[in-house]
Scaffold this active site. Structure first.
Site, PDB file in Angstrom:
ATOM      1  N   HIS B  20       0.820  -1.219   0.000  1.00 39.53           N
ATOM      2  CA  HIS B  20       0.000   0.000   0.000  1.00 39.53           C
ATOM      3  C   HIS B  20       0.851   1.265   0.000  1.00 39.53           C
ATOM      4  O   HIS B  20       0.441   2.295  -0.532  1.00 39.53           O
ATOM      5  CB  HIS B  20      -0.906   0.024   1.238  1.00 39.53           C
ATOM      6  CG  HIS B  20      -2.099  -0.864   1.141  1.00 39.53           C
ATOM      7  ND1 HIS B  20      -3.079  -0.694   0.198  1.00 39.53           N
ATOM      8  CD2 HIS B  20      -2.481  -1.938   1.882  1.00 39.53           C
ATOM      9  CE1 HIS B  20      -4.018  -1.615   0.354  1.00 39.53           C
ATOM     10  NE2 HIS B  20      -3.673  -2.385   1.370  1.00 39.53           N
ATOM     11  N   SER B 170      -7.761  -1.585  11.398  1.00 34.96           N
ATOM     12  CA  SER B 170      -7.419  -0.987  10.104  1.00 34.96           C
ATOM     13  C   SER B 170      -7.169   0.511  10.165  1.00 34.96           C
ATOM     14  O   SER B 170      -6.404   1.039   9.371  1.00 34.96           O
ATOM     15  CB  SER B 170      -8.532  -1.264   9.089  1.00 34.96           C
ATOM     16  OG  SER B 170      -8.873  -2.628   9.091  1.00 34.96           O
ATOM     17  N   HIS B 197      -3.867  -7.720  14.329  1.00 35.81           N
ATOM     18  CA  HIS B 197      -3.126  -6.965  13.305  1.00 35.81           C
ATOM     19  C   HIS B 197      -3.289  -5.485  13.625  1.00 35.81           C
ATOM     20  O   HIS B 197      -4.385  -4.941  13.545  1.00 35.81           O
ATOM     21  CB  HIS B 197      -3.744  -7.322  11.942  1.00 35.81           C
ATOM     22  CG  HIS B 197      -3.239  -6.542  10.760  1.00 35.81           C
ATOM     23  ND1 HIS B 197      -2.452  -7.123   9.779  1.00 35.81           N
ATOM     24  CD2 HIS B 197      -3.417  -5.253  10.371  1.00 35.81           C
ATOM     25  CE1 HIS B 197      -2.169  -6.214   8.843  1.00 35.81           C
ATOM     26  NE2 HIS B 197      -2.750  -5.076   9.181  1.00 35.81           N
TER      27      HIS B 197
END
Lengths: 336, 336
Positions: B20, B170, B197
């Site tokens: 990304h 996220s 994560h």
């Protein structure tokens, strides 16, 4: 929590600790620009000076671009609301430096010593007390002492007249539980405000600062964009909204704080600090990251792994001023 | 803790989430170099692919420099010991992409969905289960759901055949207590390994990962130098020694891990991620930082503060794909 417990005083040493990252070369215009932005954001205390504090500008650790006198004059002018703080390490600075700083409008003086050498602060602390100045005692490389020992040294500093005490995680070694244990012990030993100053070598600067506050620290040091040597300091514009979200009041204006951080990112530093591999190793080993260049040079010359040198320096409890140990360690590793 | 509890499996998506940060332009040589270094460091699982996963390379989100097929071939060859993982978002990728990835030697497939849409994973999870493949289900933007709801979706994923489940932060919104609550709830609901994560928008990626492990997560995602969009991911070479110091075993070689991180810093990225003001605001507001460019452009056009736009998008619970909301919000703010 009651309203008093929920207040945290943010102390911003961007213009002092950040100096380490640019070899003390901030200009008067840079100092003025950041101090003006910090003042607008209502940051309560802004610290300014050579990275090693009052009187430290020298060939040995680097000459600052701007004299102590000019730094204080410029920043004092910009801080119409925020307090101005200075830092001094006994030996680097002397009583005349303190007097001049007070004359130039310093509201708060911090006297720093190695974590087990608080007695070095006695004379200066007395000098400041005699002048009615607000003086805090701070312990450097504080991971090298156990909670009880740090608490004793903080109590000692208070007995000298300190109106606040604190610990610096100079090599970025702490994990949150380490901070909790130390701040808790210090809080039990003194009845003045307690400060925590974090570094980000293990990615824990913000979490450690939060742990300190939850354990009762009421002063948190933090720098815009984390501006500081190596892996950098606790990032100011991150820790402030995190504390606010947790219910602590800082009195700081978020948008103007972000503006000040943007200005710092744009005007003060070539690039914001990041955690490189040497930063990780110096944090893990508990060695001052200022050793980096010499460790790399001497390791290359001796043909040994600089990471081994850092870990061995950590085992030998090396502190700033003991740079000669680097050669001893590198030679011993080569011969082993 | 018993020995099993103290093991943490590190999952390294440097070559997928890092994509990304470089518009999916890693070359085959870069993929090979990093995978070789990660394999040498004994990182157990290395994930590779376009940032948005299998099949996502497109004009809409950006074409990858290297095809899925070549990525998997190159990385598979380098990973003589580490497992190879791939990621897929239903809709971006399809069953044929899964079959090809398995044929090219993927050991583990992760199917990602928005945190409240685990049902979108059902068909692909079944497809993978029928082929006997190891498949994990992961929930994106997980701060938008409460612990109990996340636990239900994880249980749902297990009912579809997931052999592991996890949550992604996220937008980098969590503080450690948020992670503890969510991982605890998920652990109570499923008996497969649980993954966390993290992203570093609030400087908490490492602390949040540690909180996840302490709450029972046994898989931690982390990228070399934090390589990823915006404020970056949990920094791999930081979280590993921190976990080891806390008594968790990762099986990873520290020096070779630092070598891999140095290689990544040198060869994969123009600069390591840092937390800029937009990163702070997107973390606080809980908005995907991928909105950054459009928010800045549209805010400038409408003459509104982009930070106000982020906070309002957060209140409206905007998610990726709803970029049209940015215009609505900016216009509303201008008119207000």
């Amino acid at each position: 929590m009651n309203p008093e417990q929920s207040k945290v005083l943010i102390h911003d040493p961007t213009l002092r600790d950040g100096h380490h990252a640019v070899r003390h070369q901030l200009s008067a215009a840079q100092l003025r620009a950041y101090a003006t932005a910090a003042n607008a954001a209502r940051i309560p205390v802004v610290e300014v000076g050579h990275g090693n504090g009052l009187g430290a500008s020298s060939l040995q650790v680097g000459r600052a671009k701007v004299s102590d006198e000019e730094m204080l004059t410029v920043v004092r002018e910009a801080l119409t609301d925020s307090k101005m703080a200075v830092f001094m390490l006994p030996g680097w600075g002397a009583s005349k430096d303190l007097d001049r700083a007070l004359a130039l409008g310093a509201d708060l003086v911090r006297i720093g010593t190695h974590c087990t050498e608080s007695d070095l602060a006695e004379r200066h602390m007395g000098h400041l007390r005699d002048r009615g100045a607000d003086a805090h005692g701070v312990l450097l490389m504080s991971h090298m002492a156990e909670p009880g020992e740090l608490a004793e040294h903080c109590a000692q500093l208070v007995s000298y007249g300190a109106t606040g005490v604190g610990i610096m995680d100079s090599s970025g070694h702490y994990l949150p539980a380490d901070v909790t244990a130390r701040i808790t012990a210090i809080r039990e030993a003194v009845d003045v405000p307690v400060m925590f100053h974090g570094h980000n070598n293990l990615g824990m600067a913000v979490a450690n600062s939060v742990a300190a506050v939850e354990a009762g620290a009421s002063i948190v040091d933090a720098c815009a964009r984390g501006f500081g040597a190596g892996a950098g300091n606790t990032q100011l514009e991150v820790v402030v909204p995190v504390l606010e979200r947790m219910g602590y009041a800082t009195g700081i204006d978020l948008y103007k704080l972000l503006d000040a951080a943007d200005l710092a990112g744009r005007e003060l530093m070539p690039a914001p600090p990041t955690i490189d591999s040497v930063g990780v190793v110096s944090g893990l080993s508990g060695v001052f990251s200022g050793f980096k260049t010499r460790v790399l040079d001497i390791s290359a010359r001796e043909g040994v792994d600089p990471r081994d040198v850092f870990f061995e320096l950590g085992r030998r409890q090396a502190v700033a001023g003991q740079e000669d140990l680097i050669v001893d360690v590198a030679v011993a590793l080569r011969q082993a």
